[in-house]
Motif scaffolding. Structure first.
Motif, PDB file in Angstrom:
ATOM      1  N   ARG A  30      61.949  75.797  52.370  1.00  0.00           N
ATOM      2  CA  ARG A  30      62.966  76.721  52.860  1.00  0.00           C
ATOM      3  C   ARG A  30      62.404  77.537  54.019  1.00  0.00           C
ATOM      4  O   ARG A  30      61.197  77.575  54.252  1.00  0.00           O
ATOM      5  CB  ARG A  30      63.421  77.643  51.731  1.00  0.00           C
ATOM      6  N   ARG A  62      71.543  71.443  53.036  1.00  0.00           N
ATOM      7  CA  ARG A  62      71.933  72.527  52.130  1.00  0.00           C
ATOM      8  C   ARG A  62      71.841  72.013  50.703  1.00  0.00           C
ATOM      9  O   ARG A  62      72.401  70.973  50.366  1.00  0.00           O
ATOM     10  CB  ARG A  62      73.347  73.016  52.437  1.00  0.00           C
ATOM     11  N   LEU A  63      71.125  72.755  49.873  1.00  0.00           N
ATOM     12  CA  LEU A  63      70.952  72.365  48.480  1.00  0.00           C
ATOM     13  C   LEU A  63      72.150  72.803  47.646  1.00  0.00           C
ATOM     14  O   LEU A  63      72.662  73.921  47.810  1.00  0.00           O
ATOM     15  CB  LEU A  63      69.681  73.003  47.901  1.00  0.00           C
ATOM     16  N   VAL A  64      72.585  71.939  46.773  1.00  0.00           N
ATOM     17  CA  VAL A  64      73.649  72.280  45.830  1.00  0.00           C
ATOM     18  C   VAL A  64      72.971  72.774  44.552  1.00  0.00           C
ATOM     19  O   VAL A  64      72.352  71.996  43.822  1.00  0.00           O
ATOM     20  CB  VAL A  64      74.550  71.070  45.540  1.00  0.00           C
ATOM     21  N   THR A  65      73.076  74.067  44.292  1.00  0.00           N
ATOM     22  CA  THR A  65      72.376  74.656  43.153  1.00  0.00           C
ATOM     23  C   THR A  65      73.298  74.977  41.986  1.00  0.00           C
ATOM     24  O   THR A  65      72.824  75.220  40.882  1.00  0.00           O
ATOM     25  CB  THR A  65      71.662  75.948  43.578  1.00  0.00           C
ATOM     26  N   VAL A  67      74.927  77.624  41.824  1.00  0.00           N
ATOM     27  CA  VAL A  67      74.927  79.086  41.737  1.00  0.00           C
ATOM     28  C   VAL A  67      75.815  79.640  42.838  1.00  0.00           C
ATOM     29  O   VAL A  67      75.852  79.111  43.953  1.00  0.00           O
ATOM     30  CB  VAL A  67      73.492  79.638  41.881  1.00  0.00           C
ATOM     31  N   PRO A  71      74.515  78.329  49.768  1.00  0.00           N
ATOM     32  CA  PRO A  71      73.466  77.392  49.327  1.00  0.00           C
ATOM     33  C   PRO A  71      72.221  77.520  50.213  1.00  0.00           C
ATOM     34  O   PRO A  71      72.333  77.705  51.433  1.00  0.00           O
ATOM     35  CB  PRO A  71      74.112  76.019  49.488  1.00  0.00           C
ATOM     36  N   PRO A  72      71.046  77.421  49.635  1.00  0.00           N
ATOM     37  CA  PRO A  72      69.823  77.486  50.438  1.00  0.00           C
ATOM     38  C   PRO A  72      69.679  76.250  51.313  1.00  0.00           C
ATOM     39  O   PRO A  72      70.161  75.165  50.978  1.00  0.00           O
ATOM     40  CB  PRO A  72      68.715  77.558  49.386  1.00  0.00           C
TER      41      PRO A  72
END
Length: 220
Positions: A30, A62-65, A67, A71-72
């Motif tokens: 990141r 972009r990460l799918v978390t 949350v 997205p980070p």
């Protein structure tokens, strides 16, 4: 036949070389992790990464978390031309120019010996080296390329290991971006004070990068 030469701004500052090295060393990091490693402000690091991405040297995901919230974003080197529009455009243009050159000078065409895919890889690699100012002098009969490292004299004195590491990784990635059998066999930096030597090979099976990853996994 002269080719179009583009200036990779992303490789003309030591700070960007450090950022690119960080992405090469540990893909999927990141922004904050990269900024911390290279000791730069978040905004400065973000701007440098934007330049590197615009030039086809890194790509962001972009990460799918699951949350809530934004997205980070993580950063990876470009190892497939389809991961980045700039990289894809360069590979496509290099193949077109290579095909034109071989039509004009048929003695340069080794497609019958190496295959069409290998020639496309070599086209992309030669153009990459020209674009970053390393003045490639290929010897297709031996699959060797002499390059002049003088373009990076601004960093060689104090950052030689960094410069060489980044460029070796870029060579590997450039060959990975275009599907084919050509692999990086070795790089000999500074064979003379003004020349480095790249050796390639045509082979089936995993690439040099893949073999290194497999070796690292076996020793971990």
């Amino acid at each position: 036949m002269p080719r179009r030469v583009e200036d990779f701004r992303g490789l003309t500052r030591v700070s960007r070389l450090r950022i690119l090295h960080s992405v090469h060393r540990q893909p999927g990091r990141r922004l904050a992790e990269i900024a911390s490693e290279v000791n730069l402000h978040l905004n400065t690091t973000r701007e440098h990464l934007a330049v590197l991405e615009a030039e086809g040297l890194v790509h962001s995901l972009r990460l799918v978390t699951g949350v809530r919230g934004r997205p980070p974003v993580v950063f990876h080197p470009v190892t497939d031309a389809h991961e980045n529009d700039a990289a894809h455009g360069r590979a496509t243009a290099a193949a077109a120019r290579g095909n034109l050159l071989r039509r004009l000078e048929p003695e340069l065409d080794r497609s019958a010996e190496l295959g069409v895919e290998a020639m496309a890889q070599l086209d992309a690699l030669y153009e990459h080296l020209e674009d970053i100012g390393l003045e490639p002098q290929p010897d297709d009969s031996q699959l060797r390329i002499n390059v002049a490292p003088c373009r990076y004299a601004f960093a060689i004195t104090t950052e030689r290991a960094l410069v060489c590491s980044v460029h070796i990784q870029l060579l590997k990635h450039q060959l990975q971006q275009v599907p084919g059998p050509v692999r990086l066999r070795s790089v000999k930096p500074f064979v003379t004070p003004t020349r480095c030597e790249i050796a390639l090979e045509v082979r089936d099976g995993p690439s040099l990068a893949e073999r290194e990853a497999q070796g690292a996994a076996a020793t971990s």
